[in-house]
Design a protein around this motif. Structure first.
Motif, PDB file in Angstrom:
ATOM      1  N   TYR A  83       0.819  -1.205   0.000  1.00  9.92           N
ATOM      2  CA  TYR A  83       0.000   0.000   0.000  1.00  9.92           C
ATOM      3  C   TYR A  83       0.859   1.264   0.000  1.00  9.92           C
ATOM      4  N   VAL A  84       1.905   1.248   0.830  1.00 11.64           N
ATOM      5  CA  VAL A  84       2.714   2.461   0.996  1.00 11.64           C
ATOM      6  C   VAL A  84       3.539   2.799  -0.239  1.00 11.64           C
ATOM      7  N   GLN A  85       3.580   1.904  -1.208  1.00 12.07           N
ATOM      8  CA  GLN A  85       4.298   2.169  -2.456  1.00 12.07           C
ATOM      9  C   GLN A  85       3.375   2.730  -3.539  1.00 12.07           C
ATOM     10  N   CYS A  86       2.122   2.999  -3.163  1.00 14.03           N
ATOM     11  CA  CYS A  86       1.111   3.337  -4.170  1.00 14.03           C
ATOM     12  C   CYS A  86       0.445   4.686  -3.928  1.00 14.03           C
ATOM     13  N   GLU A  87       1.150   5.600  -3.300  1.00 12.48           N
ATOM     14  CA  GLU A  87       0.573   6.920  -3.064  1.00 12.48           C
ATOM     15  C   GLU A  87       0.194   7.568  -4.390  1.00 12.48           C
ATOM     16  N   ASP A  88      -1.048   8.072  -4.452  1.00 12.73           N
ATOM     17  CA  ASP A  88      -1.572   8.760  -5.636  1.00 12.73           C
ATOM     18  C   ASP A  88      -1.617   7.846  -6.853  1.00 12.73           C
ATOM     19  N   LYS A  89      -2.002   6.593  -6.625  1.00 18.17           N
ATOM     20  CA  LYS A  89      -2.092   5.619  -7.720  1.00 18.17           C
ATOM     21  C   LYS A  89      -3.423   4.862  -7.657  1.00 18.17           C
ATOM     22  N   TRP A  90      -3.897   4.460  -8.834  1.00 19.13           N
ATOM     23  CA  TRP A  90      -5.032   3.540  -8.919  1.00 19.13           C
ATOM     24  C   TRP A  90      -4.501   2.116  -8.769  1.00 19.13           C
ATOM     25  N   VAL A  91      -5.148   1.348  -7.916  1.00 14.86           N
ATOM     26  CA  VAL A  91      -4.679  -0.012  -7.658  1.00 14.86           C
ATOM     27  C   VAL A  91      -5.833  -1.002  -7.740  1.00 14.86           C
ATOM     28  N   ALA A  92      -5.475  -2.230  -8.032  1.00 15.25           N
ATOM     29  CA  ALA A  92      -6.442  -3.329  -8.033  1.00 15.25           C
ATOM     30  C   ALA A  92      -6.066  -4.321  -6.947  1.00 15.25           C
TER      31      ALA A  92
ATOM     32  N   ALA B 208      -5.934  11.199   8.589  1.00 12.30           N
ATOM     33  CA  ALA B 208      -6.241   9.761   8.663  1.00 12.30           C
ATOM     34  C   ALA B 208      -5.086   8.873   8.242  1.00 12.30           C
ATOM     35  N   GLY B 209      -4.129   9.427   7.501  1.00  9.09           N
ATOM     36  CA  GLY B 209      -3.019   8.607   7.021  1.00  9.09           C
ATOM     37  C   GLY B 209      -3.329   8.003   5.661  1.00  9.09           C
ATOM     38  N   LEU B 210      -2.793   6.829   5.420  1.00 10.52           N
ATOM     39  CA  LEU B 210      -2.961   6.140   4.140  1.00 10.52           C
ATOM     40  C   LEU B 210      -4.435   5.758   3.952  1.00 10.52           C
ATOM     41  N   THR B 211      -5.016   6.173   2.823  1.00  8.55           N
ATOM     42  CA  THR B 211      -6.460   6.024   2.626  1.00  8.55           C
ATOM     43  C   THR B 211      -6.756   5.512   1.220  1.00  8.55           C
ATOM     44  N   LEU B 212      -7.788   4.682   1.119  1.00  7.54           N
ATOM     45  CA  LEU B 212      -8.270   4.196  -0.171  1.00  7.54           C
ATOM     46  C   LEU B 212      -9.620   4.840  -0.477  1.00  7.54           C
ATOM     47  N   GLU B 213      -9.700   5.520  -1.608  1.00  5.54           N
ATOM     48  CA  GLU B 213     -10.990   5.964  -2.140  1.00  5.54           C
ATOM     49  C   GLU B 213     -11.480   4.838  -3.056  1.00  5.54           C
ATOM     50  N   TYR B 214     -12.537   4.160  -2.615  1.00  7.30           N
ATOM     51  CA  TYR B 214     -13.011   2.997  -3.349  1.00  7.30           C
ATOM     52  C   TYR B 214     -13.578   3.406  -4.706  1.00  7.30           C
ATOM     53  N   GLY B 215     -13.184   2.657  -5.733  1.00 10.65           N
ATOM     54  CA  GLY B 215     -13.668   2.940  -7.075  1.00 10.65           C
ATOM     55  C   GLY B 215     -14.873   2.097  -7.427  1.00 10.65           C
ATOM     56  N   ASP B 216     -14.633   0.815  -7.733  1.00  9.30           N
ATOM     57  CA  ASP B 216     -15.714  -0.096  -8.123  1.00  9.30           C
ATOM     58  C   ASP B 216     -15.098  -1.473  -8.317  1.00  9.30           C
ATOM     59  N   THR B 217     -15.761  -2.279  -9.133  1.00 14.43           N
ATOM     60  CA  THR B 217     -15.238  -3.605  -9.477  1.00 14.43           C
ATOM     61  C   THR B 217     -15.102  -3.707 -10.990  1.00 14.43           C
ATOM     62  N   PHE B 218     -14.285  -4.658 -11.424  1.00 13.52           N
ATOM     63  CA  PHE B 218     -14.165  -4.912 -12.860  1.00 13.52           C
ATOM     64  C   PHE B 218     -13.773  -6.363 -13.084  1.00 13.52           C
ATOM     65  N   LYS B 219     -13.960  -6.794 -14.313  1.00 16.39           N
ATOM     66  CA  LYS B 219     -13.476  -8.088 -14.762  1.00 16.39           C
ATOM     67  C   LYS B 219     -12.570  -7.868 -15.960  1.00 16.39           C
ATOM     68  N   ILE B 220     -11.808  -8.871 -16.303  1.00 13.00           N
ATOM     69  CA  ILE B 220     -10.946  -8.814 -17.483  1.00 13.00           C
ATOM     70  C   ILE B 220     -11.435  -9.868 -18.467  1.00 13.00           C
ATOM     71  N   ASP B 221     -11.795  -9.422 -19.682  1.00 11.03           N
ATOM     72  CA  ASP B 221     -12.308 -10.405 -20.646  1.00 11.03           C
ATOM     73  C   ASP B 221     -11.156 -11.145 -21.320  1.00 11.03           C
ATOM     74  N   ASP B 222     -11.498 -12.066 -22.222  1.00 12.45           N
ATOM     75  CA  ASP B 222     -10.464 -12.926 -22.806  1.00 12.45           C
ATOM     76  C   ASP B 222      -9.547 -12.181 -23.782  1.00 12.45           C
TER      77      ASP B 222
ATOM     78  N   GLY C  72      -9.393   0.922  -6.527  1.00 11.34           N
ATOM     79  CA  GLY C  72      -9.570   2.235  -5.917  1.00 11.34           C
ATOM     80  C   GLY C  72      -8.306   3.051  -6.031  1.00 11.34           C
ATOM     81  N   PHE C  73      -8.335   4.225  -5.420  1.00  7.67           N
ATOM     82  CA  PHE C  73      -7.232   5.180  -5.511  1.00  7.67           C
ATOM     83  C   PHE C  73      -6.651   5.381  -4.114  1.00  7.67           C
ATOM     84  N   ILE C  74      -5.342   5.174  -3.985  1.00  8.45           N
ATOM     85  CA  ILE C  74      -4.673   5.323  -2.696  1.00  8.45           C
ATOM     86  C   ILE C  74      -4.019   6.698  -2.612  1.00  8.45           C
TER      87      ILE C  74
END
Length: 281
Positions: A28-37, A57-71, A49-51
């Motif tokens: 988590y701490v390597q992902c400041e200001d990044k979108w992560v899965a 509050a410290g290190l925080t995740l703004e939740y985005g949503d869910t996704f899938k990866i197609d073939d 979401g976005f960290i």
């Protein structure tokens, strides 16, 4: 290769290609200001979401949503108008997430830099913020990242309260012991009996090979510092330095001199006695 085998091969290749776009190798701490899965669940659904760092509050995740990866490797999610915000405070740990490739952000209907992030970037180059961020990263043991902020703060005002000892913590963490010694000695010119600053100096001196100097600092601390919080740790660091060198004479001398401090902390007492036994063998 028959048609069935060819089809299965292509499906497998597509799936591997899709998965390879996400490498779950970041804390988590390597992902400041990044979108992560986050790793997919049993149905192949990923949360993302976005960290960022909230100063309160410290290190925080703004939740985005869910996704899938197609073939074909496309990220599939439903386009939504966001009406509420879900934030989660993250505790630094060893859980691993994946950075979402910038090329995939459009497929998730998100901007590389969310518009709301500007609310957390005010005064980002102020010494207060730089110090605070460095302090937080040191607390998460991400000392190299901490130094990025602390060294910027040092260029603004090296006399900022607590900055030198925080720099020294980073240097000690990164085994840059002489840098730690240099900055701590400056700090102690202003506040010679600060217990925490002396603790960091004793540690740095022992690691830098100046054990006698560390002893002298210890004696001063034992005698003059009102704050006794780190006395056992200080005594142990010197003892351990002699143990590592297999310097039995000085080990025994220090064991006797600092015995009351070594024996007053249960874990340190056990470790000290164990080292003494091993040196006798």
């Amino acid at each position: 290769m028959n048609k069935i085998c060819t089809f299965l091969f292509l499906v497998l290749t597509f799936n591997l290609s899709a998965q390879s776009q996400l490498q779950f190798d970041k804390k988590y701490v390597q992902c400041e200001d990044k979108w992560v899965a986050f790793p997919a669940d049993s149905t192949g659904v990923y949360n993302f979401g976005f960290i960022y760092i909230d100063e309160a509050a410290g290190l925080t995740l703004e939740y985005g949503d869910t996704f899938k990866i197609d073939d074909k490797g496309k990220f599939i999610t439903e386009k939504k108008v966001k009406t509420n915000s879900m934030k989660y405070r993250l505790q630094p740990n060893n859980n691993l997430v994946a950075l979402i490739p910038e090329s995939k952000l459009k497929e998730l209907y998100v901007d590389k830099v969310p518009d709301w992030l500007k609310n957390y970037k005010r005064d980002e180059n102020s010494i207060i913020r730089l110090f605070r961020w460095g302090f937080m990263y040191n607390g998460w043991n991400e000392c190299e990242k901490a130094l990025e902020y602390l060294e910027k703060a040092n260029k603004i005002d090296p006399d900022y309260k607590g900055l030198r000892v925080e720099l020294a913590f980073s240097y000690n963490c990164l085994k840059q012991y002489q840098k730690a010694v240099d900055v701590l000695k400056i700090a102690l010119n202003k506040d010679p009996l600060d217990a925490y600053t002396n603790k960091e100096l004793i540690y740095a001196e022992t690691k830098n090979g100046n054990i006698e100097e560390a002893e002298n600092v210890c004696r001063k601390v034992f005698k003059e510092c009102k704050d006794k919080t780190y006395n056992s740790e200080n005594a142990y660091n010197v003892l351990q330095a002699y143990y590592i060198r297999k310097d039995i004479k000085n080990f025994n001398n220090w064991f006797a001199e600092a015995n009351s401090y070594l024996m007053s902390h249960e874990k340190i007492k056990s470790l000290s006695e164990q080292m003494k036994t091993e040196l006798k063998q």
